[in-house]
Design a protein around this motif. Sequence first.
Motif, mmCIF file in Angstrom:
data_model
loop_
_atom_site.group_PDB
_atom_site.id
_atom_site.type_symbol
_atom_site.label_atom_id
_atom_site.label_comp_id
_atom_site.label_asym_id
_atom_site.label_seq_id
_atom_site.Cartn_x
_atom_site.Cartn_y
_atom_site.Cartn_z
ATOM 1 N N LYS A 109 0.829 -1.203 0.000
ATOM 2 C CA LYS A 109 0.000 0.000 0.000
ATOM 3 C C LYS A 109 0.868 1.260 0.000
ATOM 4 N N THR A 110 1.929 1.254 0.814
ATOM 5 C CA THR A 110 2.846 2.395 0.857
ATOM 6 C C THR A 110 3.517 2.599 -0.497
ATOM 7 N N ALA A 111 3.940 1.489 -1.119
ATOM 8 C CA ALA A 111 4.610 1.578 -2.418
ATOM 9 C C ALA A 111 3.676 2.149 -3.487
ATOM 10 N N LEU A 112 2.434 1.683 -3.501
ATOM 11 C CA LEU A 112 1.472 2.169 -4.501
ATOM 12 C C LEU A 112 1.110 3.631 -4.253
ATOM 13 N N GLN A 113 1.040 4.000 -2.995
ATOM 14 C CA GLN A 113 0.738 5.393 -2.670
ATOM 15 C C GLN A 113 1.854 6.301 -3.157
ATOM 16 N N GLY A 114 3.095 5.823 -3.032
ATOM 17 C CA GLY A 114 4.223 6.601 -3.536
ATOM 18 C C GLY A 114 4.156 6.773 -5.044
ATOM 19 N N LEU A 115 3.747 5.709 -5.744
ATOM 20 C CA LEU A 115 3.570 5.807 -7.200
ATOM 21 C C LEU A 115 2.499 6.825 -7.549
ATOM 22 N N ALA A 116 1.366 6.733 -6.861
ATOM 23 C CA ALA A 116 0.246 7.624 -7.153
ATOM 24 C C ALA A 116 0.590 9.075 -6.834
ATOM 25 N N ASP A 117 1.460 9.282 -5.843
ATOM 26 C CA ASP A 117 1.843 10.649 -5.466
ATOM 27 C C ASP A 117 2.867 11.258 -6.409
ATOM 28 N N GLY A 118 3.326 10.462 -7.363
ATOM 29 C CA GLY A 118 4.249 10.990 -8.361
ATOM 30 C C GLY A 118 5.698 11.025 -7.939
ATOM 31 N N ALA A 119 6.072 10.210 -6.955
ATOM 32 C CA ALA A 119 7.474 10.185 -6.517
ATOM 33 C C ALA A 119 8.352 9.640 -7.637
ATOM 34 N N ASP A 120 9.553 10.199 -7.773
ATOM 35 C CA ASP A 120 10.463 9.681 -8.793
ATOM 36 C C ASP A 120 11.043 8.360 -8.312
ATOM 37 N N SER A 121 11.585 7.583 -9.233
ATOM 38 C CA SER A 121 12.021 6.219 -8.924
ATOM 39 C C SER A 121 13.120 6.182 -7.862
ATOM 40 N N GLU A 122 14.017 7.163 -7.898
ATOM 41 C CA GLU A 122 15.130 7.158 -6.942
ATOM 42 C C GLU A 122 14.641 7.391 -5.522
ATOM 43 N N SER A 123 13.772 8.396 -5.350
ATOM 44 C CA SER A 123 13.267 8.695 -4.010
ATOM 45 C C SER A 123 12.348 7.577 -3.519
ATOM 46 N N LEU A 124 11.589 6.972 -4.432
ATOM 47 C CA LEU A 124 10.703 5.881 -4.050
ATOM 48 C C LEU A 124 11.515 4.669 -3.608
ATOM 49 N N ARG A 125 12.579 4.368 -4.342
ATOM 50 C CA ARG A 125 13.452 3.254 -3.945
ATOM 51 C C ARG A 125 14.043 3.507 -2.562
ATOM 52 N N GLY A 126 14.522 4.723 -2.339
ATOM 53 C CA GLY A 126 15.106 5.050 -1.040
ATOM 54 C C GLY A 126 14.107 4.901 0.090
ATOM 55 N N GLN A 127 12.888 5.374 -0.142
ATOM 56 C CA GLN A 127 11.853 5.280 0.879
ATOM 57 C C GLN A 127 11.529 3.828 1.222
ATOM 58 N N LEU A 128 11.362 3.010 0.193
ATOM 59 C CA LEU A 128 10.989 1.616 0.418
ATOM 60 C C LEU A 128 12.142 0.807 1.004
ATOM 61 N N GLU A 129 13.365 1.089 0.572
ATOM 62 C CA GLU A 129 14.518 0.383 1.134
ATOM 63 C C GLU A 129 14.691 0.720 2.614
ATOM 64 N N ASP A 130 14.442 1.981 2.973
ATOM 65 C CA ASP A 130 14.524 2.373 4.384
ATOM 66 C C ASP A 130 13.482 1.635 5.208
ATOM 67 N N GLU A 131 12.275 1.511 4.663
ATOM 68 C CA GLU A 131 11.219 0.811 5.397
ATOM 69 C C GLU A 131 11.552 -0.665 5.549
ATOM 70 N N ILE A 132 12.102 -1.277 4.502
ATOM 71 C CA ILE A 132 12.497 -2.690 4.589
ATOM 72 C C ILE A 132 13.569 -2.868 5.656
ATOM 73 N N ALA A 133 14.552 -1.984 5.648
ATOM 74 C CA ALA A 133 15.655 -2.094 6.612
ATOM 75 C C ALA A 133 15.162 -1.930 8.043
ATOM 76 N N THR A 134 14.218 -1.014 8.262
ATOM 77 C CA THR A 134 13.704 -0.763 9.610
ATOM 78 C C THR A 134 12.925 -1.961 10.135
ATOM 79 N N THR A 135 12.002 -2.487 9.330
ATOM 80 C CA THR A 135 11.207 -3.631 9.772
ATOM 81 C C THR A 135 12.064 -4.888 9.904
ATOM 82 N N ASP A 136 13.045 -5.031 9.035
ATOM 83 C CA ASP A 136 13.937 -6.185 9.100
ATOM 84 C C ASP A 136 14.752 -6.152 10.389
ATOM 85 N N LYS A 137 15.232 -4.975 10.754
ATOM 86 C CA LYS A 137 16.030 -4.840 11.974
ATOM 87 C C LYS A 137 15.189 -5.159 13.207
ATOM 88 N N ALA A 138 13.946 -4.695 13.220
ATOM 89 C CA ALA A 138 13.063 -4.961 14.359
ATOM 90 C C ALA A 138 12.770 -6.452 14.481
#
Length: 260
Positions: A109-138
Amino acid sequence: MDFAFIIGILLAFGSVGAMVSMEHASFMSLLLPAPMILVFGATIFVGVAGGTISDAISAVKDLPKAFRGKKPNFDATIDELVGLADKARHSSLLALEEAAGSIDDPFTKTALQGLADGADSESLRGQLEDEIATTDKAARASSKFFNTLGGYAPTIGIVGTVVSLTHVLENLSTPDKLGPMIASAFVATLWGLLSANFIWLPLAARLKRLTDLETERKNIILEGVLEIHAGASARALADRLRPLVPTSKKSKKDAKAESK
């Protein structure tokens, strides 16, 4: 559902039970409250002392995950992304915002919302990678907690044995009681080893494996969403994502296709 953990633990303890039965030993001689309280209680409390209260609480909350063993469905994830890619090509990226409302998975849902909001691919990748890293660490913190318990338990069992043997030495004047007392003394060591290798370490390994699979699923979603952002067709997206599925989790059809 994957019952590997439950089945494995039951069969492991069953093997011990079989050995005790074949040796004509007494089960009750192993189920002594004092050493069991020391081993399990001290192990858990020392584990808590070695981290934070929140670490222990999170580990307890993750316990049901180990027993349920809910594994990611990679085929379903890819099929869903292929459907979204088809929708984006026939409508627009904005149409994915509506689709996000019917998706339960928060990460998708977060990823699709980023697409719909018009985020560029680089910023979207960074956002999603940060979220993966945070949940993975927890998630890995829970695995680390149980792994730590697995390290403490054998030593605490030895502590219990030393305490009991001290009591044995105090009763050397009653040689007829020494045999049972010495046997009881080693029960603490037994439970230290059993709890470490039959409970804590398998729990840690199980949670780590489930975390690895979930991280791989999210990485597939990340790559899929970026391909959708780039305008990839449904077929091209499927061809791009299927090789990312872990070999052990590939469907028979995909595994057969790759072997050709």
